[in-house]
Design an enzyme around this catalytic site. Structure first.
Site, mmCIF file in Angstrom:
data_model
loop_
_atom_site.group_PDB
_atom_site.id
_atom_site.type_symbol
_atom_site.label_atom_id
_atom_site.label_comp_id
_atom_site.label_asym_id
_atom_site.label_seq_id
_atom_site.Cartn_x
_atom_site.Cartn_y
_atom_site.Cartn_z
ATOM 1 N N ASP A 1 21.478 15.580 12.752
ATOM 2 C CA ASP A 1 21.293 16.663 11.773
ATOM 3 C C ASP A 1 22.512 17.573 11.717
ATOM 4 O O ASP A 1 22.902 18.035 10.649
ATOM 5 C CB ASP A 1 20.063 17.505 12.118
ATOM 6 C CG ASP A 1 18.784 16.724 11.883
ATOM 7 O OD1 ASP A 1 18.859 15.679 11.208
ATOM 8 O OD2 ASP A 1 17.726 17.148 12.385
ATOM 9 N N ASP B 1 18.257 13.042 17.135
ATOM 10 C CA ASP B 1 18.058 13.509 15.762
ATOM 11 C C ASP B 1 18.801 14.817 15.526
ATOM 12 O O ASP B 1 19.379 15.037 14.470
ATOM 13 C CB ASP B 1 16.572 13.741 15.477
ATOM 14 C CG ASP B 1 15.816 12.427 15.401
ATOM 15 O OD1 ASP B 1 16.438 11.383 15.677
ATOM 16 O OD2 ASP B 1 14.620 12.446 15.080
ATOM 17 N N ALA B 2 18.764 15.653 16.548
ATOM 18 C CA ALA B 2 19.388 16.968 16.395
ATOM 19 C C ALA B 2 20.901 16.833 16.194
ATOM 20 O O ALA B 2 21.483 17.476 15.321
ATOM 21 C CB ALA B 2 19.092 17.827 17.613
ATOM 22 N N ASP C 1 5.447 -9.250 0.885
ATOM 23 C CA ASP C 1 4.610 -8.809 -0.222
ATOM 24 C C ASP C 1 4.979 -7.379 -0.618
ATOM 25 O O ASP C 1 4.344 -6.417 -0.212
ATOM 26 C CB ASP C 1 3.136 -8.887 0.203
ATOM 27 C CG ASP C 1 2.219 -8.884 -0.993
ATOM 28 O OD1 ASP C 1 2.712 -8.959 -2.133
ATOM 29 O OD2 ASP C 1 1.000 -8.800 -0.785
ATOM 30 N N CYS D 1 -26.463 14.966 9.135
ATOM 31 C CA CYS D 1 -27.113 16.096 9.800
ATOM 32 C C CYS D 1 -27.607 17.161 8.827
ATOM 33 O O CYS D 1 -28.218 18.134 9.234
ATOM 34 C CB CYS D 1 -26.185 16.708 10.844
ATOM 35 S SG CYS D 1 -24.802 17.615 10.115
ATOM 36 N N CYS E 1 -18.113 17.572 6.622
ATOM 37 C CA CYS E 1 -19.317 18.178 7.191
ATOM 38 C C CYS E 1 -18.881 19.334 8.081
ATOM 39 O O CYS E 1 -17.964 19.200 8.891
ATOM 40 C CB CYS E 1 -20.067 17.132 8.004
ATOM 41 S SG CYS E 1 -21.240 17.835 9.163
ATOM 42 N N LYS F 1 1.759 -20.461 0.379
ATOM 43 C CA LYS F 1 1.003 -19.215 0.541
ATOM 44 C C LYS F 1 -0.063 -19.317 1.629
ATOM 45 O O LYS F 1 -0.537 -20.399 1.954
ATOM 46 C CB LYS F 1 0.325 -18.863 -0.788
ATOM 47 C CG LYS F 1 1.286 -18.805 -1.960
ATOM 48 C CD LYS F 1 1.597 -17.418 -2.393
ATOM 49 C CE LYS F 1 0.458 -16.828 -3.177
ATOM 50 N NZ LYS F 1 0.870 -15.735 -4.030
ATOM 51 N N CYS G 1 -24.398 17.071 4.292
ATOM 52 C CA CYS G 1 -24.010 15.955 5.167
ATOM 53 C C CYS G 1 -25.156 14.940 5.229
ATOM 54 O O CYS G 1 -26.287 15.305 5.574
ATOM 55 C CB CYS G 1 -23.678 16.463 6.570
ATOM 56 S SG CYS G 1 -23.404 15.120 7.745
ATOM 57 N N CYS H 1 -22.861 17.534 14.713
ATOM 58 C CA CYS H 1 -23.266 16.463 13.784
ATOM 59 C C CYS H 1 -23.211 15.151 14.560
ATOM 60 O O CYS H 1 -22.165 14.775 15.082
ATOM 61 C CB CYS H 1 -22.323 16.401 12.591
ATOM 62 S SG CYS H 1 -22.550 14.924 11.581
ATOM 63 N N LYS I 1 7.169 -14.792 3.289
ATOM 64 C CA LYS I 1 7.131 -14.334 1.902
ATOM 65 C C LYS I 1 6.615 -12.903 1.948
ATOM 66 O O LYS I 1 5.457 -12.642 2.282
ATOM 67 C CB LYS I 1 6.216 -15.224 1.070
ATOM 68 C CG LYS I 1 6.221 -14.842 -0.389
ATOM 69 C CD LYS I 1 5.502 -15.900 -1.220
ATOM 70 C CE LYS I 1 5.561 -15.588 -2.696
ATOM 71 N NZ LYS I 1 5.115 -14.245 -3.066
ATOM 72 N N GLU J 1 11.185 -18.663 5.734
ATOM 73 C CA GLU J 1 11.171 -17.206 5.936
ATOM 74 C C GLU J 1 9.791 -16.705 5.540
ATOM 75 O O GLU J 1 9.103 -17.361 4.769
ATOM 76 C CB GLU J 1 12.153 -16.517 4.976
ATOM 77 C CG GLU J 1 13.508 -17.083 4.909
ATOM 78 C CD GLU J 1 14.248 -16.633 3.642
ATOM 79 O OE1 GLU J 1 13.822 -15.687 2.956
ATOM 80 O OE2 GLU J 1 15.271 -17.267 3.350
ATOM 81 N N TYR K 1 17.102 -11.196 1.094
ATOM 82 C CA TYR K 1 16.919 -12.620 1.376
ATOM 83 C C TYR K 1 17.699 -13.562 0.461
ATOM 84 O O TYR K 1 17.529 -14.765 0.513
ATOM 85 C CB TYR K 1 15.440 -13.002 1.369
ATOM 86 C CG TYR K 1 14.651 -12.493 0.178
ATOM 87 C CD1 TYR K 1 14.814 -13.057 -1.075
ATOM 88 C CD2 TYR K 1 13.763 -11.439 0.321
ATOM 89 C CE1 TYR K 1 14.100 -12.595 -2.167
ATOM 90 C CE2 TYR K 1 13.045 -10.965 -0.771
ATOM 91 C CZ TYR K 1 13.213 -11.548 -2.014
ATOM 92 O OH TYR K 1 12.520 -11.078 -3.088
ATOM 93 N N ARG L 1 12.831 -6.159 -10.715
ATOM 94 C CA ARG L 1 12.944 -7.514 -11.243
ATOM 95 C C ARG L 1 12.651 -7.575 -12.740
ATOM 96 O O ARG L 1 13.272 -8.350 -13.470
ATOM 97 C CB ARG L 1 11.992 -8.426 -10.469
ATOM 98 C CG ARG L 1 11.976 -9.827 -10.993
ATOM 99 C CD ARG L 1 11.309 -10.781 -10.024
ATOM 100 N NE ARG L 1 11.258 -12.104 -10.623
ATOM 101 C CZ ARG L 1 10.269 -12.533 -11.398
ATOM 102 N NH1 ARG L 1 9.249 -11.742 -11.658
ATOM 103 N NH2 ARG L 1 10.295 -13.733 -11.918
#
Ligand code: IVH
Length: 676
Positions: free
Chosen positions: A38, A34-35, A118, A413, A426, A316, A410, A432, A116, A114, A227, A137
């Site tokens: 970056d 990552d460094a 969601d 307790c 709490c 489905k 609470c 507790c 579906k 494939e 897709y 859409r």
């Protein structure tokens, strides 16, 4: 630097960054740290600042940064974005197949199945390989121009990869998704900041895409799977859908890996059943499978009705929403002391599971829904996320419904409460009983110290009878104390004591996870354990030191520092170490040739439990993940394996048996081991 040198360097940087983006976000196969990434990005930002005339809209730096829009523009789709007819049973999908064959005048039809997905359906348009626009859409013909928001999704390339000829025009359709993990984390953050929560991952994805301020979208954990092709000009011709699904990834467009070609509808039905079984193991929501005719010329012949094609159908899964009555609203106190209002429901079956409770998150969520005790409501569950109440049927009100109010103290307790974001907490910590019970359950859980047999019922009893007042007291438990509990036999007492004793030898990463540090899940515990070779070193880590670690962000770093700043937590660790907890240093792992290798287990294992197999993998510095991808090194196949095996074969991932897995570990552990 002179302008021509700058231009050269900028082009080079953009190409490199695009390639790393592709490897990271599309292939999940990062090649640099990552460094280092970056640094490249910083250099590019700096050069573009110095030479603003060289800035271009498809530069990797341009994923965020536009000022918030007033409203979205309405745009026409390149082709209608049709919807799908739904089938709910095997008979219905078989009838669809019959219809298709009849219309084609053929005995056979080849399909592609494939998942579906969601999420939220979008169109993304590339001209000569460059991202030009994207839209929701909408009504299928016109949608909202959400280009700026789409550009913040890192798995959407701004420039396509060059494989052969780049088409003059490519409009692709895909589904913007939010992972379950990302969704839960987002809701936590929203609650911390007193913002309204999302009812489910789909709403979260959709709400995030419809933000007028794209910097908000950029902060949301969104992903996409493509897709379909909506429009295509000036490229090599496709004859089948299968070819399209294999061409998209070559352009850098991510396609869901679970695909199957079926010669017979029975195979599609089997795929549906298998995927429905695996549904809960996925980190994103799917609500069925889509069965599509593979041959594009045949599709052409069948055509479409007004809103849906004749050549495809959604098959489905059993819905994971149900309707029932809120009989009461109770308040639970969690491990961290947060009070959660929970609806007690008239039991209802939702996707094969009987649900009698659902979370209402917090008082703001209750007020936004407007739910009262006695209301008729819709409940929904996503994967293994706790079911939630998502809608109230206010028309059904008789007048007998009652308002709910959060308690002033609470409920367990009686201690005072403090507001933390949208939550009440709490103040009592582990004095507790509710917080103590939940801390012990977490400590003993499979992913943590894996103390077999120490389930919820026993923990509740041990705390209620005041036999245990701290997690460390577990190690002082005696057989007599256990037997004194109602319904406890000598043998089971013995077993639990053995399991508790066995947990004294544990890996540092499990121990870190077991402590229940806020924001530190199983994976981050692993990361921390690799970095620090003892709990003492982790305790001594500074904020800056933690921030140096790849994968540790400011939020996590702060949680770790806060945790160890609390005297009560330091005392608990001391008490545990005094009880003889022996935390193995994670260093041994660095010797392993299997270090860093990714394993996926599928099917029933006979020699190990899933959790044991996973800890074995961790103990050699590997990673156990749940879904097969190109980054998987080994799929370990037990009995009755399903689509993960097919997927492994498709991707060419090495598949080994349980015995081979065992040998691999043996070889790895013994110094003479020879693994290639
Ligand atoms: S194909 C003409 N494939 O399901 C074919 N749709 O009810 C159009 N969806 O609005 C769609 N996963 O958002 C297709 N693998 C998939 C899908 C998929 C999810 C959504 C899509 C559409 C809805 C249809």
């Amino acid at each position: 630097m002179n302008p021509s040198k700058a231009k050269e360097r900028i082009t080079q940087l953009r190409e490199e960054i695009r390639r790393y983006n592709y490897l990271y976000y599309v292939k999940s196969q990062p090649e640099i740290s990552d460094a280092a990434y970056d640094n490249l990005m910083r250099e590019l930002v700096e050069l573009e600042k110095q030479f603003p005339e060289l800035l271009s809209a498809d530069s990797p730096t341009q994923r965020v940064g536009a000022p918030p829009a007033q409203e979205f523009q309405t745009v026409e789709h390149t082709a209608p974005m049709l919807s799908l007819d739904s089938c709910l049973t095997a008979e219905e999908i078989a009838a669809f197949d019959k219809r298709v064959k009849k219309l084609l005048g053929a005995d056979n039809a080849e399909y592609v199945v494939e998942p579906k997905l969601d999420g939220l359906s979008v169109e993304v348009i590339y001209e000569n390989g460059r991202f030009v626009r994207g839209a929701t859409r909408g009504d299928g013909y016109q949608g909202e121009d959400v280009s700026l928001n789409l550009k913040t999704i890192k798995s959407i390339p701004l420039v396509l990869r060059k494989k052969g000829v780049l088409p003059r025009l490519l409009a692709v359709r895909g589904e913007v998704m939010m992972s379950l993990q990302g969704f839960e984390k987002l809701n936590q953050q929203l609650a911390q900041n007193n913002k309204p929560l999302f009812a489910n991952p789909r709403n979260a994805a959709s709400g995030s895409m419809r933000q007028l301020d794209s910097s908000i979208t950029a902060s949301r954990p969104l992903d996409i799977f493509f897709y379909d092709i909506l429009a295509y000009e000036g490229g090599a011709e496709f004859k089948t859908h299968w070819e399209i699904l294999h061409a998209l990834p070559e352009w850098g467009l991510k396609v869901n890996p679970q695909l199957e070609k079926c010669q017979q509808i029975e195979q599609a039905i089997a795929f549906h059943h298998q995927l429905e079984k695996e549904r809960d193991t996925l980190d994103y929501e799917i609500d069925g499978v889509v069965v599509k005719l593979n041959n594009l010329a045949a599709r052409e012949k069948l055509g479409a009705k007004s809103r849906s094609p004749r050549w495809a159908a959604a098959y489905k899964f059993a819905p994971r929403q149900g309707e029932t009555i809120v009989e009461d609203i109770i308040v639970q106190v969690g491990r961290t002391g947060a009070l959660t209002p929970v609806a007690r429901l008239r039991p209802v079956e939702v996707g094969g599971v009987t649900i009698s409770r659902a979370t209402l998150h917090n008082i703001d969520y209750i007020n936004n829904l407007g739910v009262k005790i006695g209301d008729r409501v819709k409940v929904e569950r996503a994967g293994d996320v706790i079911p939630a109440v998502v809608e109230v049927d206010k028309k059904e009100r008789s007048g007998a419904q009652r308002d709910f109010k959060m308690p002033d103290t609470c409920p367990v307790c009686g201690s005072g409460l403090t507001k933390d974001g949208a939550y009440l907490k709490c103040d009592a910590g582990i004095s507790c009983p509710a917080q103590l019970k939940e801390s012990i359950k977490h400590y003993a859980s499979k992913q943590a110290m894996d103390i077999d047999g120490l389930g919820s019922k026993i923990v509740n009893k041990l705390v209620d009878e005041k036999i245990i007042r701290s997690v460390a007291d577990l190690y002082a438990l005696t057989k007599e104390q256990l037997i004194s509990l109602e319904g406890f036999a000598e043998k089971s007492a013995q077993n639990i004591l053995q399991a508790i004793a066995a947990s004294k030898q544990c890996s540092l990463s499990r121990f870190i996870y077991a402590l229940g540090i806020k924001n530190v899940g199983r994976h981050l515990a692993d990361v921390l354990a690799r970095q620090f070779d003892s709990i003492g070193h982790l305790e001594a880590a500074t904020l800056d030191g933690l921030l140096q670690i790849k994968e540790v962000g400011p939020e996590v770093a702060q949680s770790v520092v806060d945790f160890f700043a609390n005297q009560r937590n330091r005392d608990l660790i001391q008490a545990l170490l005094q009880q003889g907890i022996n935390v193995a240093r994670e260093e041994i792992q660095t010797q392993s040739v299997l270090k860093g290798k990714r394993f996926v287990f599928t099917g029933a294992l006979t020699k190990f439990s899933r959790s044991q197999a996973q800890s074995l993998v961790e103990s050699i510095g590997g990673r156990a993940t749940s879904s097969v991808s190109q980054t998987t090194d080994y799929v370990v196949a037990g009995e009755n394996v399903g689509s993960k095996l097919t997927e492994a074969q498709r991707l060419g991932v090495k598949v080994i048996s349980e015995d081979e897995f065992f040998n691999l570990l043996q070889g790895d552990i013994s110094p003479k081991g020879d693994i290639s």
